[in-house]
Design a protein around this motif. Structure first.
Motif, PDB file in Angstrom:
ATOM      1  N   VAL A 107      14.693 -51.762  -3.645  1.00 38.08           N
ATOM      2  CA  VAL A 107      13.949 -50.919  -2.700  1.00 38.08           C
ATOM      3  C   VAL A 107      14.164 -51.395  -1.266  1.00 38.08           C
ATOM      4  O   VAL A 107      14.388 -50.593  -0.349  1.00 38.08           O
ATOM      5  CB  VAL A 107      12.445 -50.918  -3.055  1.00 38.08           C
ATOM      6  N   LEU A 108      14.115 -52.709  -1.058  1.00 35.42           N
ATOM      7  CA  LEU A 108      14.319 -53.250   0.293  1.00 35.42           C
ATOM      8  C   LEU A 108      15.721 -52.946   0.815  1.00 35.42           C
ATOM      9  O   LEU A 108      15.897 -52.568   1.986  1.00 35.42           O
ATOM     10  CB  LEU A 108      14.082 -54.759   0.293  1.00 35.42           C
ATOM     11  N   MET A 109      16.724 -53.085  -0.052  1.00 32.52           N
ATOM     12  CA  MET A 109      18.095 -52.827   0.394  1.00 32.52           C
ATOM     13  C   MET A 109      18.328 -51.348   0.700  1.00 32.52           C
ATOM     14  O   MET A 109      19.012 -51.006   1.665  1.00 32.52           O
ATOM     15  CB  MET A 109      19.092 -53.328  -0.655  1.00 32.52           C
ATOM     16  N   ALA A 110      17.759 -50.460  -0.110  1.00 33.25           N
ATOM     17  CA  ALA A 110      17.892 -49.032   0.171  1.00 33.25           C
ATOM     18  C   ALA A 110      17.254 -48.705   1.518  1.00 33.25           C
ATOM     19  O   ALA A 110      17.833 -47.968   2.338  1.00 33.25           O
ATOM     20  CB  ALA A 110      17.239 -48.209  -0.942  1.00 33.25           C
ATOM     21  N   ALA A 111      16.070 -49.259   1.764  1.00 36.31           N
ATOM     22  CA  ALA A 111      15.398 -49.028   3.049  1.00 36.31           C
ATOM     23  C   ALA A 111      16.249 -49.546   4.202  1.00 36.31           C
ATOM     24  O   ALA A 111      16.336 -48.907   5.263  1.00 36.31           O
ATOM     25  CB  ALA A 111      14.024 -49.697   3.044  1.00 36.31           C
ATOM     26  N   GLY A 112      16.896 -50.698   4.009  1.00 37.15           N
ATOM     27  CA  GLY A 112      17.746 -51.261   5.051  1.00 37.15           C
ATOM     28  C   GLY A 112      18.925 -50.369   5.383  1.00 37.15           C
ATOM     29  O   GLY A 112      19.267 -50.169   6.556  1.00 37.15           O
ATOM     30  N   GLN A 113      19.552 -49.805   4.360  1.00 30.97           N
ATOM     31  CA  GLN A 113      20.694 -48.913   4.595  1.00 30.97           C
ATOM     32  C   GLN A 113      20.258 -47.660   5.359  1.00 30.97           C
ATOM     33  O   GLN A 113      20.966 -47.187   6.265  1.00 30.97           O
ATOM     34  CB  GLN A 113      21.341 -48.509   3.267  1.00 30.97           C
ATOM     35  N   PHE A 114      19.091 -47.121   5.031  1.00 29.06           N
ATOM     36  CA  PHE A 114      18.637 -45.919   5.724  1.00 29.06           C
ATOM     37  C   PHE A 114      18.200 -46.231   7.160  1.00 29.06           C
ATOM     38  O   PHE A 114      18.270 -45.352   8.033  1.00 29.06           O
ATOM     39  CB  PHE A 114      17.521 -45.237   4.932  1.00 29.06           C
ATOM     40  N   LEU A 115      17.767 -47.468   7.416  1.00 34.29           N
ATOM     41  CA  LEU A 115      17.500 -47.850   8.797  1.00 34.29           C
ATOM     42  C   LEU A 115      18.805 -47.925   9.600  1.00 34.29           C
ATOM     43  O   LEU A 115      18.827 -47.582  10.788  1.00 34.29           O
ATOM     44  CB  LEU A 115      16.769 -49.191   8.850  1.00 34.29           C
ATOM     45  N   LEU A 116      19.884 -48.370   8.960  1.00 37.39           N
ATOM     46  CA  LEU A 116      21.182 -48.359   9.637  1.00 37.39           C
ATOM     47  C   LEU A 116      21.627 -46.920   9.915  1.00 37.39           C
ATOM     48  O   LEU A 116      22.242 -46.634  10.953  1.00 37.39           O
ATOM     49  CB  LEU A 116      22.231 -49.100   8.811  1.00 37.39           C
TER      50      LEU A 116
END
Length: 480
Positions: A107-116
């Protein structure tokens, strides 16, 4: 049928039936849980390597960072990506278990990609874009800390302690990693590396979707397939484990355990030299592909990010070949020990840089190298990786005491952290017009000198590890 032969048959039969179907129809095959972890890791690596293919280019062309700063930041970021598993491994071993840690990390990594993706959408407001960029990288770092060591350690938990299929299991799992990392630069590079800075966001968006797919696959099937040979679920929080699993976790450390943990520390030190040279792929070698390589093929200019797909495609092609080689040598009692294979990996890495160093020798500043040199280098690096990385993953799992399984896997990734940080430092010595960097008194006047730096580093490390293989074998107490 031997474990390595099983690997080859499974791979060769791809497209005829799913791996799980083939496993269920034949006794002695790998458990279905392995292929669930294969698919989960494949999509997570799609996400990570899709990001990596674009990251250095995004920093330079969209955020207007200079190359030296971008290289340094790249090394710090990727170093933290592999340092965070120390925390994630500890939390999993003591409190959450593997399964919960994987969900949180994903979940954290998916959120990080969408912030990029959001950062790439806000380029007209540079301060906001940069803030979102750093926040996105931070979430990916934290998420990887929970995800990476736990999914790797779960592979070994699907088998009994002395199951000879473990090496081939990690080879299969490693092919999942490389299937994801092969497709990622092609798709994310096609969407993002277009020459238009605003398009980078779509590459990051695709990486985020890949991470969500990883979570969906794991969420749907983990309760059904992630079990031990006796049927106990694996990856639960310590309090939820069976009595047998709890007893295994609580066994006191023996002298043998301590020796084996020391071996993990020693081999982890040597892989720093491998990955610090290998991970130039995401930064200095990407700059080399963009600026100094003739990328025109049949009138089409190949995106620089696509060259990062060469390594995984070579892995997919040659993994079954090397598995067959180890099996053939094993039948003759000539199979080298794991530390010896890893030393060979360092030597092959040195050969790869020697090849490309030869290709650019005496090349003028305005000339461009043939793609053949870059392709040949990635081939040698891929063969070296096959001798080192899946072998190392399997070895750590076999050597680590049950109570420290995820933590010892995190130690392995900590070596990757140091290597990636060092890779970023080394990448700052990439030569450019008007600069003549000096590394420990060694003057880097051009690309040839830059590549020869890695030849020397990898060759010396490989030679030293080769000399240490016999004492390490003794400390492994029968583990190969």
């Amino acid at each position: 049928m031997s474990s390595a032969e099983t690997t080859i048959d499974e791979i060769a039969g791809a497209g005829v039936a799913t791996p799980a179907q083939r496993l269920s129809s034949q006794a002695g095959k790998h458990p279905r849980g392995l292929y669930l972890l294969f698919a989960t890791e494949m999509w997570e690596r799609f996400s990570y390597y899709g990001n990596r293919a674009l990251l250095a280019l995004f920093m330079v062309h969209a955020l207007a960072f200079d190359k030296q700063f971008a290289a340094s930041l790249y090394g710090q970021y990727t170093g933290l990506v592999y340092l965070a598993p120390l925390i994630g491994g500890y939390v999993a071993d003591r409190y959450w278990g593997n399964r919960r840690s994987i969900f949180v990390g994903g979940v954290l990594m998916a959120a990080g990609q969408f912030l990029l993706f959001a950062a790439g959408s806000m380029l007209q407001t540079p301060s906001t874009a940069i803030m979102l960029f750093y926040c996105g990288l931070g979430l990916i770092v934290g998420g990887n800390g929970f995800f990476k060591p736990n999914i790797s350690s779960m592979v070994g938990q699907l088998y009994t302690q002395n199951d000879k299929r473990k090496d081939s299991a990690y080879t299969i799992f490693y092919m999942g990693i490389n299937l994801g990392s092969f497709v990622a630069p092609l798709i994310c590079g096609f969407l993002g590396d277009t020459g238009n800075a605003a398009d980078f966001r779509w590459g990051f968006f695709a990486a985020g979707v890949g991470m969500l797919l990883s979570l969906v696959v794991f969420g749907l099937f983990h309760k059904r397939y992630l079990v031990t040979p006796s049927g106990d679920p694996v990856g639960l929080a310590p309090k939820a484990c069976s009595k047998a699993q709890t007893a295994s976790r609580n066994e006191p450390l023996t002298r043998q355990d301590i020796d084996r943990m020391i071996v993990i520390g020693v081999i982890s030190f040597f892989v720093i030299f491998f990955w610090s040279a290998f991970e130039q792929a995401g930064v200095s070698l990407t700059f080399f592909a963009e600026e100094a390589t003739n990328r025109t093929l049949f009138g089409y200019v190949i995106p620089a990010s696509w060259f990062q797909s060469l390594n995984p495609v070579f892995i997919l092609v040659f993994a079954p070949v090397l598995a067959q080689l180890w099996t053939a040598l094993g039948r003759r009692n000539k199979e080298p020990s794991s530390p010896t294979k890893m030393a060979w990996g360092l030597m092959l890495l040195a050969v790869g840089y020697l090849v490309i160093g030869f290709g650019v020798k005496d090349m003028s500043a305005t000339a461009k190298a043939s793609m053949i040199w870059l392709t040949a280098m990635y081939l040698m690096h891929s063969l070296g990786e096959l001798c080192l990385s899946p072998i190392g993953l399997s070895l750590v799992n076999k050597l680590a005491p049950a109570r420290f399984a995820s933590l010892m896997m995190a130690v392995w990734f900590m070596a990757n952290a140091a290597a990636n940080w060092f890779a970023g430092i080394l990448a700052t010595f990439y030569p450019s017009a008007g600069r003549t960097p000096v590394f420990l008194g060694y003057q880097i006047t051009g690309l040839h000198e830059f590549f020869m730096l890695f030849v020397a580093m990898a060759f010396v490390a490989g030679a030293v590890l080769l000399m240490l293989t016999k004492p390490l074998q003794k400390m492994m107490h029968g583990v190969r």
